[in-house]
Write an enzyme that holds these catalytic residues in place. Structure first.
Site, PDB file in Angstrom:
ATOM      1  N   SER A 151      68.232  28.284  -2.838  1.00 50.25           N
ATOM      2  CA  SER A 151      67.839  26.944  -3.228  1.00 50.25           C
ATOM      3  C   SER A 151      67.537  26.051  -2.028  1.00 50.25           C
ATOM      4  O   SER A 151      66.639  26.353  -1.257  1.00 50.25           O
ATOM      5  CB  SER A 151      68.960  26.372  -4.108  1.00 50.25           C
ATOM      6  OG  SER A 151      68.543  25.206  -4.731  1.00 50.25           O
ATOM      7  N   LYS A 186      66.030  31.494  -5.252  1.00 46.42           N
ATOM      8  CA  LYS A 186      66.218  30.540  -6.343  1.00 46.42           C
ATOM      9  C   LYS A 186      65.289  29.368  -6.097  1.00 46.42           C
ATOM     10  O   LYS A 186      65.608  28.439  -5.387  1.00 46.42           O
ATOM     11  CB  LYS A 186      67.658  30.060  -6.420  1.00 46.42           C
ATOM     12  CG  LYS A 186      67.864  29.116  -7.599  1.00 46.42           C
ATOM     13  CD  LYS A 186      69.258  28.505  -7.624  1.00 46.42           C
ATOM     14  CE  LYS A 186      69.384  27.537  -8.769  1.00 46.42           C
ATOM     15  NZ  LYS A 186      69.335  26.142  -8.364  1.00 46.42           N
ATOM     16  N   ASP A 194      57.444  28.124   8.024  1.00 45.43           N
ATOM     17  CA  ASP A 194      56.033  27.812   7.772  1.00 45.43           C
ATOM     18  C   ASP A 194      55.398  27.058   8.934  1.00 45.43           C
ATOM     19  O   ASP A 194      54.238  27.287   9.265  1.00 45.43           O
ATOM     20  CB  ASP A 194      55.885  26.983   6.489  1.00 45.43           C
ATOM     21  CG  ASP A 194      55.920  27.852   5.239  1.00 45.43           C
ATOM     22  OD1 ASP A 194      55.995  29.092   5.382  1.00 45.43           O
ATOM     23  OD2 ASP A 194      55.881  27.300   4.115  1.00 45.43           O
TER      24      ASP A 194
END
Lengths: 471, 423
Positions: free
Chosen positions: B314, B339, B325
């Protein structure tokens, strides 16, 4: 001119009538559509808070409704357009709290298969099955599928299944009663096989190895499982080659069998005379045709001067309680056939012999032997206990299965059903519940045909026809 | 004159009749259906009957249970909670669940960052044998002081078996008033007989951030949970490490189950340049982009390694994915949990609540994080390091060792011949 005026007036009146109609309809919609929805209004929590918190009829159902509405609003995806799965979920969520293996939801196909079996028409394995708490306790499931009795000529008989066997796998898949979703399985899998960084207080190598093995085994079972209800459908309604694993008391190793599933018919009755004065009746499923056949057979026996009876209830799984009472009524003059205990003592019931058809002759046997075994269950146990307690019949054979509850069936619109345990059946004399215990026979008997010879000998031995007092 | 008044009355009557006809039109249709249309309607009902309506079925089965069930029937409200749980379960989303009023209060307490209990972290799902697994005791808590160990299985609380209980129910039983005792029966791998612990409940504050300076100027910060206080504690930790001359940073998100989305955005904003998208939250009604908050930005001058494992979920995945990224740091460890769903608590009128999945989120650059049976999801590390069974036996944290080795390379310090000890 006058015509024009009349027409104009008529038009105006028609318009007025139309408007009146529409406003009436409109008013109706305002009341029927808007107002009832306003009561359990969305997000209107204060309205609920003001209803009395312990109002037993109002609040829980409104809460359920409210939960569904909130779910529909907030849930990330659209809810399934067919709400049947959610409805099943609601039922199973309630039943899970009861901890009663026999209070179950039956899918339409399973309920149909159960009804067919109760009418003597078996498919699948050709055995009467029941759901019980698993003994000994299992790591994965509370409830298991157990064989009650095996029908002659069935796949179950050919495969050598026996009463009391627990079917643990079907076609290589573990039968699990809890609905594990794939997602849950993934989580479980991760939780079991992922290593965290070493910390203090780690277990030793052997412990690691053991818990890894256990985890692997559980993971394997979870990834290869079939839900109990689905397994019941295959076992009771499908055809073709299937592979089963069976756990049997007294056998350390699980037993693997192959069987060709298919239809098999339970004959209502097998009747013959063992000698001039002794009649023999073998019953399997107690369904209405069986009651009529028994009544006819007993009438024929009475005409032929039969005085002794051997009633064979081995591998007789029961069926209709009403049929058991009818059959008992053909022999028992008076007293109690079976007593039923419910939660509400006011509804406790005592079932007495029915009035037999007018032209039927009641047989008054002087002595009766009932053959029983571990596959004698339900209504057949009721019949055995009634004959023992009220007619002095001797029970020969092995301890019976012990299926002594009565169910209330709630049929749902789509053909599914909820079976609710509604009461316990009690033996007539001792008022003893036999569910989970079974009836203990007076004496053992050999297997197969030899049991009938033993029954004949027992008929001639003293002490018969003495009504017993104990349960 | 008379004729006109008759006409007037007739018109008024006709209008009134039409109004009534309109008012009762739906009923009249029902009456008609009893006759000729009945057959048609019945067949329509038969096709509809293939589907069940949850509310109708709930009402009916509840009534039948009340009327007939032989055993002890739980209270109607409990059965209703069971029915709601069952409905949520049928959605096959393990994160959408029901909280009864007590569970909701516990959840509320949780979000405050402290509670009264023993200070043990429990695995969110019961084990297959339906015991409750202790992930770890927090340091310096009643659980740790009593000798509770990671991996212990709770079988009984105060003598009552946990089989069939949810983790929330077990938590409810373990928590209580300060200075009262709770008795736990523990099954420990390798110990045949059950262990009994009687532990005094104390106020426990969730440890959220822990940090230390590793040799060679490598700062190590472990984030256990994303709470309201997480970001400020992280800021203080980094400031302190900076003062000590930090040359590189390890951000340990292993076994961090997540927490608040807001906290994840705050933490990521420490490292992601202002204005960049940190995560996209996708609901049925659209996509909302959470961007890095300018005031949070620390403009990191040191190389960063983020440690993750299967227990990172999460909010942890949001932070790890953002750093990956934008190539702000290197992600080391194993693929994360996956999740990618956001829950919201929706209160119900009686004090209970639904925890409903309301959205899914994507990584900074739009990668899918959520795991499904068909898609593994999660954040795949740049450098995959598994803790092998051998590491496990030797108590070596090979993931942390690799992180330290990587950072030493980057800051130009030679690796020492022997690997550093585990924390």
């Amino acid at each position: 001119m006058r015509l024009q005026r009349t027409l104009g007036l008529a038009g105006a009146i028609l318009c007025l009538m139309g408007i009146a109609f529409l406003s009436g309809l409109g008013l109706r919609f305002v009341y029927s559509e808007v107002l009832p929805q306003a009561a359990p209004g969305l997000g209107d929590d204060r309205r609920f808070a003001s209803t009395r918190p312990r109002d037993p009829d109002l609040r829980p159902s409104m809460l359920f409704d409210e939960a569904l509405k909130k779910l529909a609003i907030y849930y990330v995806g659209p809810l399934p357009s067919d709400r049947t799965g959610m409805a099943y979920g609601a039922i199973e969520g309630m039943l899970a709290l009861l901890n009663d293996p026999k209070t179950r939801l039956l899918s339409p196909r399973e309920w149909e298969a159960v009804r067919e079996a109760a009418a003597g028409r078996f498919r699948g394995l050709g055995a009467w099955l029941t759901v019980r708490k698993v003994q000994p306790a299992d790591r994965l499931t509370d409830r298991g599928i157990y064989v009650v009795s095996v029908l002659p000529g069935s796949a179950a008989e050919k495969a050598g299944l026996r009463s009391g066997d627990r079917i643990t796998t079907l076609d290589g898949k573990w039968i699990i009663d809890r609905h594990y979703s794939v997602r849950e399985m993934l989580m479980l899998h991760d939780g079991l096989s992922g290593f965290s960084p070493p910390r203090e207080g780690r277990p030793n190598d052997e412990q690691i190895e053991r818990s890894r093995r256990e985890a692997e085994e559980l993971r394997h079972k979870l990834l290869n499982h079939v839900e109990l209800g689905q397994a019941m459908i295959t076992l009771m309604a499908e055809e073709g080659e299937h592979e089963l694993t069976v756990a049997r008391a007294g056998s350390a190793e699980p037993i693997k069998v192959r069987a060709t599933f298919g239809p098999v018919e339970a004959r209502p009755l097998e009747q013959r005379k063992l000698n001039a004065q002794t009649g023999y009746l073998r019953l399997t499923v107690l369904h209405p045709a069986a009651a009529k056949a028994v009544e006819d057979a007993l009438a024929a026996f009475a005409r032929e001067g039969v005085r002794h009876l051997v009633i064979d209830l081995r591998q007789s799984p029961g069926g209709s309680l009403d049929v058991a009472v009818r059959i008992a009524s053909a022999m028992i003059p008076s007293g109690v056939v079976v007593a039923m205990k419910e939660r509400d003592a006011n509804r406790n019931e005592v079932i007495r012999p029915r009035r037999v058809r007018e032209n039927a002759v009641k047989l008054r046997p002087t002595s009766v032997v009932v053959l029983v075994d571990g596959g004698t269950a339900g209504a057949s146990e009721v019949l055995a206990a009634a004959l023992r307690d009220q007619l002095g019949a001797r029970l020969l054979g092995a301890k019976t299965f012990g299926d002594g509850t009565a169910e209330e069936i709630v049929e749902l619109e789509n053909g599914a059903a909820v079976s609710i345990t509604r009461g316990a059946m009690l033996t007539p004399k001792a008022n003893a519940a036999f569910n989970g215990r079974g009836l203990t026979p007076d004496a053992p008997a050999p297997d197969g045909e030899a049991a009938i010879q033993a029954a004949l000998r027992a008929l001639q031995s003293p002490g018969r026809a003495t009504p017993r007092r104990s349960g | 004159m008379q004729r006109a008044s008759v006409t007037k009355t007739a018109v008024i009557l006709a209008v009134a009749v039409c109004f009534c006809l309109g008012l009762f039109f739906p009923d009249l249709r029902g009456v008609a259906a009893q006759g000729g249309l009945a057959e048609l309607r019945r067949s329509a009902r038969a096709t509809r009957a293939a589907q069940l309506d949850p509310t109708q079925v709930y009402t009916r089965v509840l009534a039948d249970l009340k009327a007939h069930y032989y055993g002890n029937l739980p209270a109607e409200i409990e059965l209703t909670y069971g029915a709601i749980r069952g409905v949520l379960r049928s959605l096959d989303d393990p994160y959408t669940r029901f909280l009864d009023p007590e569970e909701y209060r516990e959840m509320d307490q949780d979000n405050s960052g402290s509670f009264v209990g023993i200070g043990a972290v429990l695995h969110p799902e019961p084990t297959p044998e339906r015991y409750i697994r202790i992930i770890k005791p927090y340091p310096n808590t009643p659980a740790a002081n009593a000798g509770i160990q990671p991996g212990d299985l709770i079988t009984h609380v105060d003598g009552k078996s946990v089989v069939g209980m949810t983790v929330d129910e077990v938590v409810k039983r373990i928590r209580g008033q300060p200075n009262t005792r709770v008795r736990l029966t523990i099954k420990r791998t390798g110990v045949d007989r059950p262990l009994e612990f009687s532990i005094v409940r104390q106020p426990v504050e969730y440890p959220v951030v822990e940090y230390e300076m590793k040799p060679g100027g490598i700062g190590y910060v472990s984030i256990m949970w994303f709470y309201e206080t997480t970001d400020s504690k992280l800021e203080r930790a980094i400031a302190d490490l900076d003062r000590q001359g930090m040359k590189a940073l390890i951000l340990d998100l292993r076994d961090n189950p997540g927490g608040l989305l807001k906290s994840a955005v705050e933490v990521a904003s420490r490292f992601v340049p202002p204005g960049r998208v940190i995560t996209s939250v996708v609901t049925a009604s659209g996509t909302q982009r959470e961007r890095a908050i300018a005031s949070q930005y620390l403009n990191p001058r040191w190389p960063i390694v983020v440690l993750v494992n299967r227990g990172s979920a999460s909010a942890s995945e949001i932070v790890a994915a953002a750093i990956q990224d934008y190539e702000i740091g290197t992600v080391v460890g194993t693929t994360t949990f996956g999740k990618g769903l956001v829950q919201q608590i929706v209160r119900l009128p009686d004090g209970s609540a639904l925890m409903v999945t309301i959205a899914k989120y994507l990584s900074a650059k739009g990668r899918e994080i959520n795991r499904t049976p068909e898609f593994r999801g999660g954040v795949t590390p740049d450098v995959t390091v598994e803790i092998t069974e051998e590491d496990y036996r030797n108590r070596r944290d090979s993931q942390l060792e690799r992180a330290i080795a990587l950072l030493r390379e980057k800051i130009g310090e030679p690796s020492p011949p022997a690997p550093a000890a585990a924390p």
